[in-house]
Write an enzyme that holds these catalytic residues in place. Sequence first.
Site, PDB file in Angstrom:
ATOM      1  N   GLY A  54       0.817  -1.212   0.000  1.00  0.00           N
ATOM      2  CA  GLY A  54       0.000   0.000   0.000  1.00  0.00           C
ATOM      3  C   GLY A  54       0.842   1.250   0.000  1.00  0.00           C
ATOM      4  N   SER A  55       0.483   2.173  -0.889  1.00  0.00           N
ATOM      5  CA  SER A  55       1.251   3.418  -1.002  1.00  0.00           C
ATOM      6  C   SER A  55       0.376   4.620  -0.700  1.00  0.00           C
ATOM      7  CB  SER A  55       1.809   3.540  -2.417  1.00  0.00           C
ATOM      8  OG  SER A  55       0.709   3.555  -3.313  1.00  0.00           O
ATOM      9  N   GLY A  56      -0.626   4.414   0.178  1.00  0.00           N
ATOM     10  CA  GLY A  56      -1.395   5.552   0.676  1.00  0.00           C
ATOM     11  C   GLY A  56      -0.578   6.257   1.755  1.00  0.00           C
ATOM     12  N   LEU A  57      -1.259   7.044   2.569  1.00  0.00           N
ATOM     13  CA  LEU A  57      -0.529   7.812   3.594  1.00  0.00           C
ATOM     14  C   LEU A  57       0.189   6.900   4.587  1.00  0.00           C
ATOM     15  CD1 LEU A  57      -2.968  10.719   4.437  1.00  0.00           C
ATOM     16  CD2 LEU A  57      -0.801  10.813   3.242  1.00  0.00           C
ATOM     17  N   PHE A  70     -14.722  20.455  12.728  1.00  0.00           N
ATOM     18  CA  PHE A  70     -15.109  19.138  12.240  1.00  0.00           C
ATOM     19  C   PHE A  70     -15.994  18.486  13.302  1.00  0.00           C
ATOM     20  CE2 PHE A  70     -13.584  16.402   8.718  1.00  0.00           C
ATOM     21  CZ  PHE A  70     -13.119  17.384   7.865  1.00  0.00           C
ATOM     22  N   GLN A  80     -18.396   2.886   9.528  1.00  0.00           N
ATOM     23  CA  GLN A  80     -18.948   4.245   9.580  1.00  0.00           C
ATOM     24  C   GLN A  80     -19.646   4.657   8.294  1.00  0.00           C
ATOM     25  OE1 GLN A  80     -16.198   7.894   9.693  1.00  0.00           O
ATOM     26  NE2 GLN A  80     -17.301   7.953  11.614  1.00  0.00           N
ATOM     27  N   HIS A 107     -20.922   8.031   6.421  1.00  0.00           N
ATOM     28  CA  HIS A 107     -20.751   9.491   6.465  1.00  0.00           C
ATOM     29  C   HIS A 107     -22.090  10.116   6.097  1.00  0.00           C
ATOM     30  CE1 HIS A 107     -19.333  13.496   5.608  1.00  0.00           C
ATOM     31  NE2 HIS A 107     -18.102  13.181   5.961  1.00  0.00           N
ATOM     32  N   LEU A 139     -18.491  11.868  -1.728  1.00  0.00           N
ATOM     33  CA  LEU A 139     -18.503  12.578  -0.449  1.00  0.00           C
ATOM     34  C   LEU A 139     -18.539  14.092  -0.570  1.00  0.00           C
ATOM     35  CD1 LEU A 139     -18.220  11.541   2.524  1.00  0.00           C
ATOM     36  CD2 LEU A 139     -15.976  12.580   2.444  1.00  0.00           C
ATOM     37  N   THR A 146     -17.430  16.756   2.011  1.00  0.00           N
ATOM     38  CA  THR A 146     -16.691  16.747   3.281  1.00  0.00           C
ATOM     39  C   THR A 146     -17.451  17.409   4.431  1.00  0.00           C
ATOM     40  OG1 THR A 146     -14.721  17.532   4.407  1.00  0.00           O
ATOM     41  CG2 THR A 146     -15.447  18.850   2.570  1.00  0.00           C
ATOM     42  N   GLU A 147     -17.158  16.883   5.639  1.00  0.00           N
ATOM     43  CA  GLU A 147     -17.695  17.486   6.854  1.00  0.00           C
ATOM     44  C   GLU A 147     -17.198  18.931   6.990  1.00  0.00           C
ATOM     45  OE1 GLU A 147     -18.341  14.590  10.129  1.00  0.00           O
ATOM     46  OE2 GLU A 147     -16.554  15.625  10.840  1.00  0.00           O
ATOM     47  N   ARG A 198     -20.480  11.596  13.276  1.00  0.00           N
ATOM     48  CA  ARG A 198     -21.110  11.081  12.062  1.00  0.00           C
ATOM     49  C   ARG A 198     -22.188  10.036  12.312  1.00  0.00           C
ATOM     50  NH1 ARG A 198     -15.518  10.778   8.579  1.00  0.00           N
ATOM     51  NH2 ARG A 198     -15.357  13.041   8.431  1.00  0.00           N
ATOM     52  N   HIS A 212     -18.448   4.701   4.461  1.00  0.00           N
ATOM     53  CA  HIS A 212     -17.285   5.580   4.381  1.00  0.00           C
ATOM     54  C   HIS A 212     -16.005   5.028   4.980  1.00  0.00           C
ATOM     55  CE1 HIS A 212     -15.224   9.349   3.965  1.00  0.00           C
ATOM     56  NE2 HIS A 212     -15.041   9.469   5.266  1.00  0.00           N
ATOM     57  N   ARG A 262     -15.430   6.806  14.319  1.00  0.00           N
ATOM     58  CA  ARG A 262     -14.278   7.693  14.125  1.00  0.00           C
ATOM     59  C   ARG A 262     -14.729   9.138  13.991  1.00  0.00           C
ATOM     60  NH1 ARG A 262     -11.788  10.175   9.576  1.00  0.00           N
ATOM     61  NH2 ARG A 262     -12.987   9.037   8.021  1.00  0.00           N
ATOM     62  N   SER A 268      -8.601  10.270  10.849  1.00  0.00           N
ATOM     63  CA  SER A 268      -8.061   9.122  10.118  1.00  0.00           C
ATOM     64  C   SER A 268      -6.739   9.462   9.455  1.00  0.00           C
ATOM     65  CB  SER A 268      -9.049   8.655   9.060  1.00  0.00           C
ATOM     66  OG  SER A 268      -8.381   7.792   8.191  1.00  0.00           O
TER      67      SER A 268
HETATM   68  C1  LIG Z   1     -13.840  10.674   0.051  1.00  0.00           C
HETATM   69  C2  LIG Z   1     -13.089  10.553   1.338  1.00  0.00           C
HETATM   70  C3  LIG Z   1     -12.749  11.674   2.055  1.00  0.00           C
HETATM   71  C4  LIG Z   1     -12.034  11.554   3.253  1.00  0.00           C
HETATM   72  N1  LIG Z   1     -11.693  12.686   3.934  1.00  0.00           N
HETATM   73  C5  LIG Z   1     -10.970  12.561   5.075  1.00  0.00           C
HETATM   74  C6  LIG Z   1     -10.554  13.708   5.786  1.00  0.00           C
HETATM   75  O1  LIG Z   1     -10.807  14.838   5.380  1.00  0.00           O
HETATM   76  N2  LIG Z   1      -9.843  13.522   6.921  1.00  0.00           N
HETATM   77  C7  LIG Z   1      -9.528  12.293   7.410  1.00  0.00           C
HETATM   78  O2  LIG Z   1      -8.890  12.195   8.448  1.00  0.00           O
HETATM   79  N3  LIG Z   1      -9.897  11.185   6.733  1.00  0.00           N
HETATM   80  C8  LIG Z   1     -10.591  11.288   5.579  1.00  0.00           C
HETATM   81  N4  LIG Z   1     -10.962  10.158   4.903  1.00  0.00           N
HETATM   82  C9  LIG Z   1     -10.455   8.851   5.346  1.00  0.00           C
HETATM   83  C10 LIG Z   1      -9.005   8.683   4.912  1.00  0.00           C
HETATM   84  O3  LIG Z   1      -8.811   9.293   3.666  1.00  0.00           O
HETATM   85  C11 LIG Z   1      -8.592   7.222   4.777  1.00  0.00           C
HETATM   86  O4  LIG Z   1      -8.983   6.509   5.903  1.00  0.00           O
HETATM   87  C12 LIG Z   1      -7.060   7.118   4.658  1.00  0.00           C
HETATM   88  O5  LIG Z   1      -6.603   7.953   3.625  1.00  0.00           O
HETATM   89  C13 LIG Z   1      -6.625   5.697   4.408  1.00  0.00           C
HETATM   90  O6  LIG Z   1      -5.245   5.707   4.128  1.00  0.00           O
HETATM   91  P1  LIG Z   1      -4.426   4.360   4.040  1.00  0.00           P
HETATM   92  O7  LIG Z   1      -3.016   4.745   3.831  1.00  0.00           O
HETATM   93  O8  LIG Z   1      -4.762   3.504   5.194  1.00  0.00           O
HETATM   94  O9  LIG Z   1      -5.033   3.636   2.749  1.00  0.00           O
HETATM   95  P2  LIG Z   1      -5.225   4.101   1.229  1.00  0.00           P
HETATM   96  O10 LIG Z   1      -4.865   5.503   0.983  1.00  0.00           O
HETATM   97  O11 LIG Z   1      -6.608   3.640   0.858  1.00  0.00           O
HETATM   98  O12 LIG Z   1      -4.172   3.225   0.475  1.00  0.00           O
HETATM   99  C14 LIG Z   1      -4.331   1.827   0.334  1.00  0.00           C
HETATM  100  C15 LIG Z   1      -3.198   1.331  -0.512  1.00  0.00           C
HETATM  101  O13 LIG Z   1      -3.195  -0.084  -0.501  1.00  0.00           O
HETATM  102  C16 LIG Z   1      -3.041  -0.554  -1.819  1.00  0.00           C
HETATM  103  N5  LIG Z   1      -3.615  -1.906  -1.871  1.00  0.00           N
HETATM  104  C17 LIG Z   1      -4.777  -2.364  -1.347  1.00  0.00           C
HETATM  105  N6  LIG Z   1      -4.912  -3.676  -1.581  1.00  0.00           N
HETATM  106  C18 LIG Z   1      -3.810  -4.058  -2.253  1.00  0.00           C
HETATM  107  C19 LIG Z   1      -3.354  -5.286  -2.798  1.00  0.00           C
HETATM  108  N7  LIG Z   1      -4.072  -6.407  -2.702  1.00  0.00           N
HETATM  109  N8  LIG Z   1      -2.184  -5.295  -3.449  1.00  0.00           N
HETATM  110  C20 LIG Z   1      -1.445  -4.174  -3.603  1.00  0.00           C
HETATM  111  N9  LIG Z   1      -1.828  -2.986  -3.105  1.00  0.00           N
HETATM  112  C21 LIG Z   1      -2.978  -2.942  -2.442  1.00  0.00           C
HETATM  113  C22 LIG Z   1      -3.735   0.479  -2.691  1.00  0.00           C
HETATM  114  O14 LIG Z   1      -3.265   0.430  -4.009  1.00  0.00           O
HETATM  115  C23 LIG Z   1      -3.290   1.750  -1.984  1.00  0.00           C
HETATM  116  O15 LIG Z   1      -2.014   2.123  -2.410  1.00  0.00           O
HETATM  117  C24 LIG Z   1     -11.679  10.277   3.730  1.00  0.00           C
HETATM  118  C25 LIG Z   1     -12.018   9.138   2.993  1.00  0.00           C
HETATM  119  C26 LIG Z   1     -12.740   9.280   1.833  1.00  0.00           C
HETATM  120  C27 LIG Z   1     -13.127   8.025   1.120  1.00  0.00           C
END
Ligand SMILES: Cc1cc2nc3c(=O)[nH]c(=O)nc-3n(C[C@H](O)[C@H](O)[C@H](O)COP(=O)(O)OP(=O)(O)OC[C@H]3O[C@@H](n4cnc5c(N)ncnc54)[C@H](O)[C@@H]3O)c2cc1C
Length: 577
Positions: free
Chosen positions: A14-17, A118, A238, A240, A250, A252-253, A284, A350, A392, A397
């Site tokens: 995973g390359s999210g945050l 928020f 959750q 939203h 979404l 946003t809140e 929420r 959400h 939450r 998050s």
């Molecule tokens: C529309 C929206 C608005 C939001 N706004 C807010 C906000 O304002 N403030 C707040 O605090 N939170 C907010 N959230 C929640 C927050 O954005 C998420 O909970 C958080 O970004 C999740 O980050 P993460 O790094 O855990 O996962 P993600 O950013 O979802 O990353 C998951 C990663 O895993 C990888 N992955 C998954 N499965 C596999 C697999 N089998 N093989 C390889 N790679 C895989 C994906 O490619 C991705 O890179 C919001 C959520 C949404 C949906």
Amino acid sequence: MEINKHYFDTVIIGSGLAGCRAAIECINHGTVGVLSKLYPTRSHSTAAQGGIGAALGNEEEDSPEWHTYDTVKGSDFLGDQDAIEIMCYDAIPTIIELEHMGVPFSRTPEGKIAQRRFGGHTREFGKAPVRRACYSADRTGHAVLFALYEQCQLKGVRFFQEFQVLDIVVENNAVQGIIAVNIKDGSLHVFESKAVIIASGGYGKVFKVTSNAYASTGECLSMLFRQGLPLEDMEFFQFHPTGLYGLGILITEGARGEGGILINGKGERFMERYAPTIKDLAPRDMVSRAILTEIREGRGIDGKDYVYLDLRHVDRKILEERLPEITTFCKIYMGIDPSEAPIPVVPTAHYAMGGIPTDNDGRVLRDIDGSVVEGLYAAGECACVSVHGANRLGCNSLLDTVVFGRRAGKAASSTLKTATKGKVKKERISLIADCVDMIRRSNGRETVASVRRDLQTAMMDKCSVFRKEEELKVLLDELQALKERYKDISIADKSNTFNTDLLEAIELGHMLTLSEVIASCALQRTESRGAHCREDYPKRDDENWLKHTFAFQGDKGITFKYKPVKLTRFKPEERKY
Ligand SMILES: Cc1cc2nc3c(=O)[nH]c(=O)nc-3n(C[C@H](O)[C@H](O)[C@H](O)COP(=O)(O)OP(=O)(O)OC[C@H]3O[C@@H](n4cnc5c(N)ncnc54)[C@H](O)[C@@H]3O)c2cc1C
């Protein structure tokens, strides 16, 4: 069968945050490979709009202690208070660190990081809303992820983009590595390592109406569960309150944080009845239930199944500067200019509060007694620390991902000197290759799309904001029937190149497993707490249910164990706003 082998000291899924923040920590101590089934900066974190919480006190007086209290109360007292305290006190240095990494936060006139209101964030233990969410207009996730990804690139983290993980190999109570497919050409790859950090995000796609992206399917959780490892608090999902009607996208809140209000078909600001102190900025779970109660009692707009989010009284300049993204969404998807017309909204699936159980340093737990799987870590939305408990609070998050992503990275790195290299056995690779092949060759009567649609509809109808025993039991029967139908699917695309048909079929199998866990946990918990609202058990029951659910895959079906909630400072009290 040709297998491509790789070795990294730490492998991150995973390359999210959470994944990127963990990688920045780990790269100082060894080699790091990050896999993502998406292009990294398309991870779902970029969708986060409204903000990231920290009691900086830049716009009005605030304190980490108040933030801790709000989070505990928001969680309906199911959050572990030691973990919550870590997160809320770490929040301030974390935001400063992000600023130094280059995150372009919005600013106050005197140049400080701007903050807005928020839901559920208050001053002086619930007295009134407070400005705690740091934001970059309404593109906060995007801004933070791009900065972290840049840091990863600068430091030499190796990314494997569009690699989908098919298996996380745990043997002899230690992680050995992972098996993945390169989506571009269908080749199989094995990554052995000393540590694996799972940062694979949420699984909102099990519901029909959701704010989550197509990739939020949760297969990594299911991979662990099927190997006998537990999942924690899966009954808490959750909704939203403000998803665009009919679409779930979404709003946003932060829109309510900037002054937006909810109104029903009679033109009433109905949140005054449900949460007199903080009204539209209640948490929420409460706002979602309030909206659906208004609709059920015939006070939707023109008697229909939505209410309005009204921003017409908010200065157009504020909308343009602070909420440009959602203003555009409304125009594109609904043909509505929020300065001129109210926005039709309804709750949307959400955020997953439940997930892979971890300790406060991201170590994956194998049982309720604190024992861990050697070398395996989890952080972000896929993990359950638990800082969000039963509900939450908004903007907590993003904070969770960076605070616990960093802690997981630190903990993983600290063991690298003594840890042994993982080894993925040939038989395991063959097993995965055979499974993939079997799905590719499948030629049944069902399509993936039809089984998935029926799964999402069933989960939405019977396991969303309101739940009941009878309906959950029917749902569990329906899930069994869907599992049978899944055995009879067919894949139209038999090729190796970008075979999304095949990958979606694999994801669907895991979504069925996860849905069964969610519904079973929801059936067990005979009380209402946070996002889990049992209409047949409307009261919170601390005597019997002030505890975390651990669900395991047993030989004869799902089994449950329960772990006490960590209470430190704040004693459970009635949750009123
Ligand atoms: C529309 C929206 C608005 C939001 N706004 C807010 C906000 O304002 N403030 C707040 O605090 N939170 C907010 N959230 C929640 C927050 O954005 C998420 O909970 C958080 O970004 C999740 O980050 P993460 O790094 O855990 O996962 P993600 O950013 O979802 O990353 C998951 C990663 O895993 C990888 N992955 C998954 N499965 C596999 C697999 N089998 N093989 C390889 N790679 C895989 C994906 O490619 C991705 O890179 C919001 C959520 C949404 C949906």
